[in-house]
Design a protein around this motif. Structure first.
Motif, PDB file in Angstrom:
ATOM      1  N   ARG A 178      -4.353  -2.962  10.139  1.00 33.22           N
ATOM      2  CA  ARG A 178      -2.932  -3.364   9.490  1.00 33.22           C
ATOM      3  C   ARG A 178      -2.696  -4.702   9.502  1.00 33.22           C
ATOM      4  NH1 ARG A 178       1.615  -4.421  12.701  1.00 33.22           N
ATOM      5  NH2 ARG A 178       0.444  -3.532  14.364  1.00 33.22           N
ATOM      6  N   MET A 179      -2.570  -5.335   8.410  1.00 38.54           N
ATOM      7  CA  MET A 179      -2.505  -6.685   7.994  1.00 38.54           C
ATOM      8  C   MET A 179      -1.114  -6.987   7.143  1.00 38.54           C
ATOM      9  SD  MET A 179      -6.327  -7.219   7.030  1.00 38.54           S
ATOM     10  CE  MET A 179      -6.197  -9.028   6.145  1.00 38.54           C
ATOM     11  N   GLU A 180      -1.019  -8.389   6.976  1.00 36.80           N
ATOM     12  CA  GLU A 180       0.089  -8.668   6.058  1.00 36.80           C
ATOM     13  C   GLU A 180      -0.535  -9.878   4.927  1.00 36.80           C
ATOM     14  OE1 GLU A 180       4.274 -10.081   7.068  1.00 36.80           O
ATOM     15  OE2 GLU A 180       3.318 -12.025   6.607  1.00 36.80           O
ATOM     16  N   GLN A 181      -0.749  -9.502   3.809  1.00 43.05           N
ATOM     17  CA  GLN A 181      -1.420 -10.033   2.992  1.00 43.05           C
ATOM     18  C   GLN A 181      -0.980 -11.374   2.557  1.00 43.05           C
ATOM     19  OE1 GLN A 181      -0.470 -11.245  -0.340  1.00 43.05           O
ATOM     20  NE2 GLN A 181      -2.021 -10.388  -2.008  1.00 43.05           N
ATOM     21  N   ARG A 182      -1.756 -12.421   2.295  1.00 41.82           N
ATOM     22  CA  ARG A 182      -1.493 -13.873   2.116  1.00 41.82           C
ATOM     23  C   ARG A 182      -1.966 -14.442   0.825  1.00 41.82           C
ATOM     24  NH1 ARG A 182       1.185 -16.085   6.658  1.00 41.82           N
ATOM     25  NH2 ARG A 182       2.120 -14.097   7.795  1.00 41.82           N
ATOM     26  N   ASN A 183      -3.120 -13.647   0.528  1.00 45.82           N
ATOM     27  CA  ASN A 183      -3.777 -14.032  -0.981  1.00 45.82           C
ATOM     28  C   ASN A 183      -4.400 -12.699  -1.292  1.00 45.82           C
ATOM     29  OD1 ASN A 183      -3.137 -17.134  -1.635  1.00 45.82           O
ATOM     30  ND2 ASN A 183      -3.801 -17.175   0.463  1.00 45.82           N
ATOM     31  N   ARG A 184      -4.395 -12.514  -2.855  1.00 44.65           N
ATOM     32  CA  ARG A 184      -4.934 -11.639  -3.526  1.00 44.65           C
ATOM     33  C   ARG A 184      -6.432 -11.249  -3.081  1.00 44.65           C
ATOM     34  NH1 ARG A 184      -3.553  -9.561  -9.577  1.00 44.65           N
ATOM     35  NH2 ARG A 184      -3.867  -7.277  -9.310  1.00 44.65           N
ATOM     36  N   PHE A 185      -6.593  -9.750  -2.761  1.00 47.18           N
ATOM     37  CA  PHE A 185      -8.169  -9.510  -2.818  1.00 47.18           C
ATOM     38  C   PHE A 185      -8.266  -8.210  -3.141  1.00 47.18           C
ATOM     39  CE2 PHE A 185      -6.035  -8.839   1.517  1.00 47.18           C
ATOM     40  CZ  PHE A 185      -6.994  -7.723   1.853  1.00 47.18           C
TER      41      PHE A 185
ATOM     42  N   LEU B   1       1.903   1.015   3.082  1.00 47.42           N
ATOM     43  CA  LEU B   1       2.311   1.496   4.541  1.00 47.42           C
ATOM     44  C   LEU B   1       2.556   2.913   4.039  1.00 47.42           C
ATOM     45  CD1 LEU B   1       4.549  -1.244   6.161  1.00 47.42           C
ATOM     46  CD2 LEU B   1       2.245  -1.021   6.120  1.00 47.42           C
ATOM     47  N   GLU B   2       2.760   3.538   3.135  1.00 50.05           N
ATOM     48  CA  GLU B   2       3.011   4.959   2.847  1.00 50.05           C
ATOM     49  C   GLU B   2       1.583   5.601   2.561  1.00 50.05           C
ATOM     50  OE1 GLU B   2       5.196   2.514   1.181  1.00 50.05           O
ATOM     51  OE2 GLU B   2       6.405   3.124   2.883  1.00 50.05           O
ATOM     52  N   GLY B   3       0.453   4.945   2.435  1.00 49.51           N
ATOM     53  CA  GLY B   3      -0.730   5.496   2.210  1.00 49.51           C
ATOM     54  C   GLY B   3      -1.053   5.593   0.908  1.00 49.51           C
ATOM     55  N   ASN B   4      -0.318   4.994  -0.166  1.00 49.54           N
ATOM     56  CA  ASN B   4      -0.766   5.050  -1.347  1.00 49.54           C
ATOM     57  C   ASN B   4      -1.964   4.185  -1.710  1.00 49.54           C
ATOM     58  OD1 ASN B   4       1.351   6.982  -2.008  1.00 49.54           O
ATOM     59  ND2 ASN B   4       2.733   5.018  -1.995  1.00 49.54           N
ATOM     60  N   ALA B   5      -3.068   4.685  -2.210  1.00 48.39           N
ATOM     61  CA  ALA B   5      -4.297   3.696  -2.483  1.00 48.39           C
ATOM     62  C   ALA B   5      -3.804   2.757  -3.415  1.00 48.39           C
ATOM     63  CB  ALA B   5      -5.583   4.687  -2.735  1.00 48.39           C
ATOM     64  N   MET B   6      -4.472   1.452  -3.398  1.00 46.94           N
ATOM     65  CA  MET B   6      -4.495   0.322  -4.176  1.00 46.94           C
ATOM     66  C   MET B   6      -5.603  -0.353  -4.321  1.00 46.94           C
ATOM     67  SD  MET B   6      -0.832  -1.458  -2.855  1.00 46.94           S
ATOM     68  CE  MET B   6      -1.619  -2.111  -1.433  1.00 46.94           C
ATOM     69  N   GLU B   7      -5.888  -0.903  -5.736  1.00 51.24           N
ATOM     70  CA  GLU B   7      -7.147  -1.742  -6.095  1.00 51.24           C
ATOM     71  C   GLU B   7      -6.961  -2.773  -5.477  1.00 51.24           C
ATOM     72  OE1 GLU B   7     -10.962  -2.131  -7.506  1.00 51.24           O
ATOM     73  OE2 GLU B   7      -9.826  -0.472  -7.392  1.00 51.24           O
ATOM     74  N   SER B   8      -5.908  -3.359  -5.521  1.00 49.25           N
ATOM     75  CA  SER B   8      -5.771  -4.727  -4.752  1.00 49.25           C
ATOM     76  C   SER B   8      -4.447  -4.763  -4.044  1.00 49.25           C
ATOM     77  CB  SER B   8      -6.054  -5.881  -5.533  1.00 49.25           C
ATOM     78  OG  SER B   8      -4.951  -5.827  -6.769  1.00 49.25           O
ATOM     79  N   CYS B   9      -4.267  -5.889  -3.497  1.00 51.60           N
ATOM     80  CA  CYS B   9      -2.684  -6.215  -2.997  1.00 51.60           C
ATOM     81  C   CYS B   9      -2.024  -7.327  -3.926  1.00 51.60           C
ATOM     82  CB  CYS B   9      -2.828  -6.350  -1.457  1.00 51.60           C
ATOM     83  SG  CYS B   9      -1.205  -6.710  -0.926  1.00 51.60           S
TER      84      CYS B   9
END
Length: 425
Positions: A353-360, A386-394
């Motif tokens: 579990r993380m909080e994104q600071r820059n895109r990856f 957090l709802e479990g939806n897959a993403m290619e990036s944040c």
């Protein structure tokens, strides 16, 4: 200071110096503690010299002090503005609030603020800020007589001058010295440029850093004609100092009798704080194992320090008055070889579990910093919200996400990415 023996080190009588690290938020305070700080300095919402920093609410300050104390570390609170009449009543009220939070010391520069602290918090340690221009031993003795526990030396002192101060003050008066971070164009940070240009007073915590701007000259009979300021052909950033870095000079700092090694940066990221705390922690500890151990690891210290955002490095005034090579003339841009991606806040079934600071992105090769000093190369296998939806990036800064890597990480692991690897995506 080459070939110092353990016996010679003990002659200083000071023991291992404290490593003092800055924190801009509760999260960064925790990172500083976990990655090796002995003490952390923070600012409340008022009366510190970093008004643009996030700073600590009373609730966060209480939580941070509790966390640090649970780990055997200390927290110092800055109240080092140059106070005006209008500030005094608020400072008194603020110190009354601090009495319930039990920080380990206050950092103060103004004599009036010092008087209020001695009255309201008579048992509290007081450290005299570098803003008080502490450049000689009589000044240190003056503050000692008033009840100060520690004096922070001005950045403009050489190691020889600090050693002379140490030799002329009592053993129980501590010396703290900046060993890493940004340098100021003005003496002990007492700059008027920001107030003059923008109305934001550096001595009230609102510096706009005009020393990093590009300047031109004008000639009085040619109004409106701007002439560039050249130092040979290197450019026009005539006030732009390199950053201080003394990680390669731990023996000399110890020999001078310094009690606390201070890193500048109360507006820096968790990545910067983690890297500084971990690197200086190891350098200090290695040196107190042996001179040989410290020398063997110099390349590691340099490499890790170089992974942070910085302006190019100098040793400042420690070995004499800086020359032209202490300035950066051609630009005001930071060197930034690594990007901070986020901190691991929790791990469950191998998912972080993380909080994104820059895109990856999924598939990215990234590097994990561990408090132990180990760095691990890992691959991002999956990202979801957090709802479990897959993403290619944040794509959204500070979005809370779940990330799966190709190896299991731990809480407080810090994830970063090398610039070349990011650009090669």
């Amino acid at each position: 200071m080459e070939n110092w023996t353990d016996t010679e080190k003990r002659k200083t009588g000071r023991g291992k110096p404290e490593l003092l690290i800055p924190a801009s938020s509760l999260e960064v305070l925790k990172v500083a503690v976990i990655y090796g700080a002995d003490a952390v300095y923070i600012g409340g919402e008022h009366y510190g010299l970093r008004a643009k920093a996030k700073n600590f609410s009373a609730a966060d300050m209480e939580a941070g002090i509790k966390f640090a104390h649970e780990h055997g570390k200390k927290v110092y609170v800055t109240a080092n503005i140059t106070a005006h009449n209008r500030d005094l009543a608020g400072i008194r009220e603020y110190f009354l609030e601090l009495s319930d939070l039990s920080p380990d010391a206050l950092i103060i520069s103004d004599p009036g603020v010092f008087e209020i602290a001695r009255e309201v918090l008579p048992q509290m340690e007081i450290h005299i800020s570098t803003q008080a221009n502490n450049v000689n031993y009589l000044t240190c003795l003056f503050w000692k007589k008033l009840g100060a526990k520690r004096v922070v030396t001005a950045r403009e002192l050489s190691l020889a001058e600090i050693a002379e101060i140490r030799a002329n003050i009592p053993d129980d008066l501590e010396l703290e010295t900046f060993v890493h971070g940004a340098m100021c164009i003005s003496y002990s940070g007492r700059c008027l440029l920001s107030n003059y240009f923008t109305g934001r007073d550096a001595n009230m915590g609102a510096c706009t850093h005009p020393c990093r701007w590009k300047y031109y000259l004008t000639e009085e009979t040619r109004p409106g004609e701007y002439l560039p300021v050249f130092e040979n052909d290197r450019g026009t950033y005539i006030f732009n100092s390199r950053d201080l870095c003394m990680v390669e000079h731990i023996p000399e700092l110890v020999a001078a009798g310094i009690d606390s090694f201070k890193v500048e940066g109360r507006m820096k990221t968790a990545l910067y704080v983690a890297a500084m705390a971990r690197t200086y922690r190891r350098a200090i500890d290695d040196y107190f194992i042996s001179e040989e151990c410290y020398r063997e690891n110099l390349s590691w210290y340099r490499e890790e320090i170089g992974k942070c955002t910085y302006r190019q490095y100098t040793t400042g005034f420690f070995f004499g008055k800086p020359g032209a090579d202490a300035q950066i003339y051609d630009n005001s841009v930071y060197v930034k070889d690594y990007t901070y991606l986020g901190l691991v806040h929790g791990v469950e079934d191998g998912i972080c579990r993380m909080e994104q600071r820059n895109r990856f992105f999924v598939g990215d090769k990234v590097e994990v910093m561990k408090p132990s000093g180990e760095n691990q190369k890992v691959t991002v296998l999956g990202i979801s919200d957090l709802e479990g939806n897959a993403m290619e990036s944040c794509p959204h800064p500070k979005q809370k996400i779940f990330v799966r890597f190709d190896r299991e990480l731990e809480v407080f692991d810090l994830v970063r990415q090398k610039k070349e690897e990011k650009e090669g995506k």
